[in-house]
Write a protein that holds these residues in place. Structure first.
Motif, PDB file in Angstrom:
ATOM      1  N   ALA A  21       4.837  60.310 -59.283  1.00 15.11           N
ATOM      2  CA  ALA A  21       4.323  58.981 -58.800  1.00 15.11           C
ATOM      3  C   ALA A  21       4.378  57.728 -59.838  1.00 15.11           C
ATOM      4  CB  ALA A  21       2.837  59.073 -58.223  1.00 15.11           C
ATOM      5  N   VAL A  22       4.092  57.895 -61.060  1.00 13.90           N
ATOM      6  CA  VAL A  22       3.888  57.077 -62.215  1.00 13.90           C
ATOM      7  C   VAL A  22       5.580  56.654 -62.402  1.00 13.90           C
ATOM      8  CG1 VAL A  22       3.585  56.694 -64.548  1.00 13.90           C
ATOM      9  CG2 VAL A  22       1.768  57.879 -63.132  1.00 13.90           C
ATOM     10  N   THR A  23       6.416  57.748 -62.673  1.00 15.67           N
ATOM     11  CA  THR A  23       7.776  57.520 -63.138  1.00 15.67           C
ATOM     12  C   THR A  23       8.584  56.823 -62.241  1.00 15.67           C
ATOM     13  OG1 THR A  23       8.499  59.589 -62.427  1.00 15.67           O
ATOM     14  CG2 THR A  23       7.634  59.516 -64.787  1.00 15.67           C
ATOM     15  N   LYS A  24       8.336  56.996 -60.734  1.00 12.09           N
ATOM     16  CA  LYS A  24       9.015  56.767 -59.694  1.00 12.09           C
ATOM     17  C   LYS A  24       8.558  54.981 -59.665  1.00 12.09           C
ATOM     18  CE  LYS A  24       9.583  60.541 -56.746  1.00 12.09           C
ATOM     19  NZ  LYS A  24       9.058  60.974 -55.281  1.00 12.09           N
ATOM     20  N   PHE A  25       7.166  54.698 -59.696  1.00 14.72           N
ATOM     21  CA  PHE A  25       6.577  53.469 -59.649  1.00 14.72           C
ATOM     22  C   PHE A  25       7.272  52.457 -60.801  1.00 14.72           C
ATOM     23  CE2 PHE A  25       3.443  50.032 -59.835  1.00 14.72           C
ATOM     24  CZ  PHE A  25       3.951  49.595 -58.266  1.00 14.72           C
ATOM     25  N   VAL A  26       7.538  53.079 -61.866  1.00  7.97           N
ATOM     26  CA  VAL A  26       8.096  52.378 -63.064  1.00  7.97           C
ATOM     27  C   VAL A  26       9.591  52.108 -62.771  1.00  7.97           C
ATOM     28  CG1 VAL A  26       8.704  52.456 -65.520  1.00  7.97           C
ATOM     29  CG2 VAL A  26       6.405  53.088 -64.964  1.00  7.97           C
ATOM     30  N   LEU A  37      10.444  52.647 -54.331  1.00  9.86           N
ATOM     31  CA  LEU A  37       9.274  52.134 -53.761  1.00  9.86           C
ATOM     32  C   LEU A  37       8.729  53.302 -52.610  1.00  9.86           C
ATOM     33  CD1 LEU A  37       6.863  50.513 -53.850  1.00  9.86           C
ATOM     34  CD2 LEU A  37       8.012  48.956 -52.015  1.00  9.86           C
ATOM     35  N   ALA A  38       9.433  53.791 -51.750  1.00 12.40           N
ATOM     36  CA  ALA A  38       9.091  54.591 -50.657  1.00 12.40           C
ATOM     37  C   ALA A  38       8.981  56.068 -51.289  1.00 12.40           C
ATOM     38  CB  ALA A  38      10.380  54.914 -49.744  1.00 12.40           C
ATOM     39  N   GLU A  39       9.590  56.303 -52.342  1.00 13.93           N
ATOM     40  CA  GLU A  39       9.252  57.692 -52.925  1.00 13.93           C
ATOM     41  C   GLU A  39       8.103  57.315 -53.919  1.00 13.93           C
ATOM     42  OE1 GLU A  39      10.539  60.786 -53.137  1.00 13.93           O
ATOM     43  OE2 GLU A  39      11.267  60.324 -51.362  1.00 13.93           O
ATOM     44  N   SER A  40       7.826  56.330 -54.511  1.00 15.41           N
ATOM     45  CA  SER A  40       6.574  56.162 -55.240  1.00 15.41           C
ATOM     46  C   SER A  40       5.325  56.125 -54.417  1.00 15.41           C
ATOM     47  CB  SER A  40       6.388  54.581 -55.765  1.00 15.41           C
ATOM     48  OG  SER A  40       7.676  54.602 -56.433  1.00 15.41           O
ATOM     49  N   ILE A  41       5.280  55.618 -53.100  1.00 16.92           N
ATOM     50  CA  ILE A  41       4.245  55.758 -51.960  1.00 16.92           C
ATOM     51  C   ILE A  41       4.129  57.281 -51.516  1.00 16.92           C
ATOM     52  CG2 ILE A  41       3.162  54.881 -49.853  1.00 16.92           C
ATOM     53  CD1 ILE A  41       3.066  53.056 -52.493  1.00 16.92           C
ATOM     54  N   HIS A  42       5.299  57.829 -51.219  1.00 11.82           N
ATOM     55  CA  HIS A  42       5.283  59.245 -50.870  1.00 11.82           C
ATOM     56  C   HIS A  42       4.507  60.138 -51.720  1.00 11.82           C
ATOM     57  CE1 HIS A  42       7.857  62.874 -49.848  1.00 11.82           C
ATOM     58  NE2 HIS A  42       6.689  62.996 -49.480  1.00 11.82           N
ATOM     59  N   LEU A 173      13.681  63.338 -51.987  1.00  8.28           N
ATOM     60  CA  LEU A 173      14.279  62.792 -53.219  1.00  8.28           C
ATOM     61  C   LEU A 173      15.911  62.820 -52.900  1.00  8.28           C
ATOM     62  CD1 LEU A 173      11.944  64.903 -55.498  1.00  8.28           C
ATOM     63  CD2 LEU A 173      12.429  62.456 -55.389  1.00  8.28           C
ATOM     64  N   VAL A 174      16.357  63.922 -52.276  1.00  7.29           N
ATOM     65  CA  VAL A 174      17.894  63.806 -52.194  1.00  7.29           C
ATOM     66  C   VAL A 174      18.304  62.389 -51.234  1.00  7.29           C
ATOM     67  CG1 VAL A 174      19.759  65.020 -50.863  1.00  7.29           C
ATOM     68  CG2 VAL A 174      17.785  66.175 -51.890  1.00  7.29           C
ATOM     69  N   PHE A 175      17.576  62.356 -50.233  1.00  7.14           N
ATOM     70  CA  PHE A 175      17.807  60.922 -49.350  1.00  7.14           C
ATOM     71  C   PHE A 175      17.731  59.840 -50.481  1.00  7.14           C
ATOM     72  CE2 PHE A 175      15.948  62.978 -45.067  1.00  7.14           C
ATOM     73  CZ  PHE A 175      17.274  63.758 -44.940  1.00  7.14           C
ATOM     74  N   ALA A 176      16.770  59.785 -51.123  1.00  2.18           N
ATOM     75  CA  ALA A 176      16.670  58.708 -52.160  1.00  2.18           C
ATOM     76  C   ALA A 176      17.878  58.628 -53.189  1.00  2.18           C
ATOM     77  CB  ALA A 176      15.332  58.869 -52.882  1.00  2.18           C
ATOM     78  N   LEU A 177      18.202  59.592 -53.761  1.00  5.45           N
ATOM     79  CA  LEU A 177      19.237  59.672 -54.363  1.00  5.45           C
ATOM     80  C   LEU A 177      20.764  59.097 -53.910  1.00  5.45           C
ATOM     81  CD1 LEU A 177      19.988  60.671 -57.374  1.00  5.45           C
ATOM     82  CD2 LEU A 177      20.754  62.931 -56.426  1.00  5.45           C
ATOM     83  N   PHE A 178      20.786  59.695 -52.520  1.00  2.00           N
ATOM     84  CA  PHE A 178      21.848  59.260 -51.660  1.00  2.00           C
ATOM     85  C   PHE A 178      21.868  57.739 -51.497  1.00  2.00           C
ATOM     86  CE2 PHE A 178      23.185  57.649 -47.337  1.00  2.00           C
ATOM     87  CZ  PHE A 178      24.564  58.156 -47.641  1.00  2.00           C
ATOM     88  N   GLY A 179      20.676  57.270 -51.359  1.00  2.00           N
ATOM     89  CA  GLY A 179      20.696  55.684 -51.124  1.00  2.00           C
ATOM     90  C   GLY A 179      20.887  55.050 -52.401  1.00  2.00           C
TER      91      GLY A 179
END
Length: 317
Positions: A21-26, A37-42, A173-179
């Protein structure tokens, strides 16, 4: 075993999600990517969910009270249901809102372009470790059941919840990597919005599945057919019982099954002999199925022609 394994899987998932969560938000602050942001909140939602599961497990261990004579075992189901609500609202609905917002105002990732990809790849590694822990602990109690049947039939909610969360996290995470990847390749921020929407739909789906399964546990589930057969064999294995007239079972918690049965007993010379016979039947049930901790047996006389005694006018209570 299910309690210890569930706790180990929860702690592994909690530690992984806090770091992720910390690394995603950074990464989001550096790139302003909606997928990040969606992955951070997830990850924040998942961390909160694991804390809820730990709290539910702790509260479920409280001793029985006069107001709650069967204890607090089913409180674990309550907290598992709260997990589904948090995952649906904080995770899924937020991601869908963010996707809609980003689609309306798309923008590419113009700075720190290597950061989101790096963070997502590291997160996939950490989530894989958490998922592997959940799989290993689940295999200790899953037996030969399929994964779908294990998730649907498990009376301990922690492992199925962590399994679904970790699976959803990896796919997300795969969806986020795709986007993110498509946004970096094309410069079109709508790919980022599409990845975010896919994450939102995934989380909403998982939350609905969790809510449906946990609802069934909250309403009260009886023993599985194999467990019922084990109880029946134990009851009728000795000379004390001629047959089972009727029987009902109910899980008071993941590790506590209540058995209530009206049994046709052989004729006895005294109440003491009857009581010894009932005690023997209870002992056989507990030996055959240790999870059967609360047992109520009502002796009766079975009439060959008229059926159970209550058919002739007695109450079935």
């Amino acid at each position: 075993m299910s309690v210890e394994g569930g706790t180990k899987a929860i702690i592994a998932a909690l530690l992984a999600n806090l770091g992720i969560a910390v690394t995603k938000f950074v990464a989001y602050l550096l790139t302003m990517s909606s997928s990040m942001l969606a992955e951070s909140i997830h990850s924040v939602a998942d961390s909160g969910n694991q804390a809820l599961l730990l709290l539910g497990g702790k509260r479920a261990r409280r001793a029985a009270t006069p107001q709650h004579p069967f204890g607090y075992g089913r409180e674990r189901y309550v907290y598992a249901f709260l997990v589904a609500i948090v995952l649906f609202s904080l995770g899924g609905l937020f991601a869908l809102y963010e996707a809609w917002h980003k689609w309306a105002e798309p923008h590419g990732i113009t700075s720190w372009q290597w950061v989101p990809v790096t963070v997502l790849l590291v997160a996939i590694g950490l989530e894989s470790f958490s998922f592997r822990t959940a799989i290993r602990e689940s295999n200790l109690i899953r037996g030969r059941q399929s994964w779908i049947r294990f998730i649907r039939r498990s009376k301990a909610p922690e492992l199925p919840v962590v399994l679904l969360e970790d699976f959803g996290a990896l796919v997300g995470l795969v969806f986020a990597l795709f986007g993110v990847g498509m946004t970096l390749a094309t410069g079109d921020g709508r790919w980022d919005a599409a990845g975010t929407a896919m994450i939102g739909l995934l989380l909403v789906t998982i939350a609905i599945v969790l809510a449906m399964e946990t609802k069934s546990l909250l309403l009260g589930e009886g023993a599985e057919s194999a467990e019922v057969e084990t109880i029946e064999r134990a009851v009728t294995a000795g000379p004390e019982v001629e047959r089972i007239i009727h029987m009902k079972t109910l899980y008071l918690g993941p590790e506590e099954l209540m058995v209530a049965a009206k049994i046709a007993v052989s004729r006895c010379e005294s109440a003491e002999e009857l009581a010894r016979g009932i005690d023997a039947v209870e002992a056989r049930i507990r030996a055959a199925l240790p999870v059967a901790r609360v047992i109520y047996l009502e002796p009766d006389i079975y009439h060959a022609r008229g059926g159970p005694a209550e058919v002739s006018g007695r109450s079935g209570s």
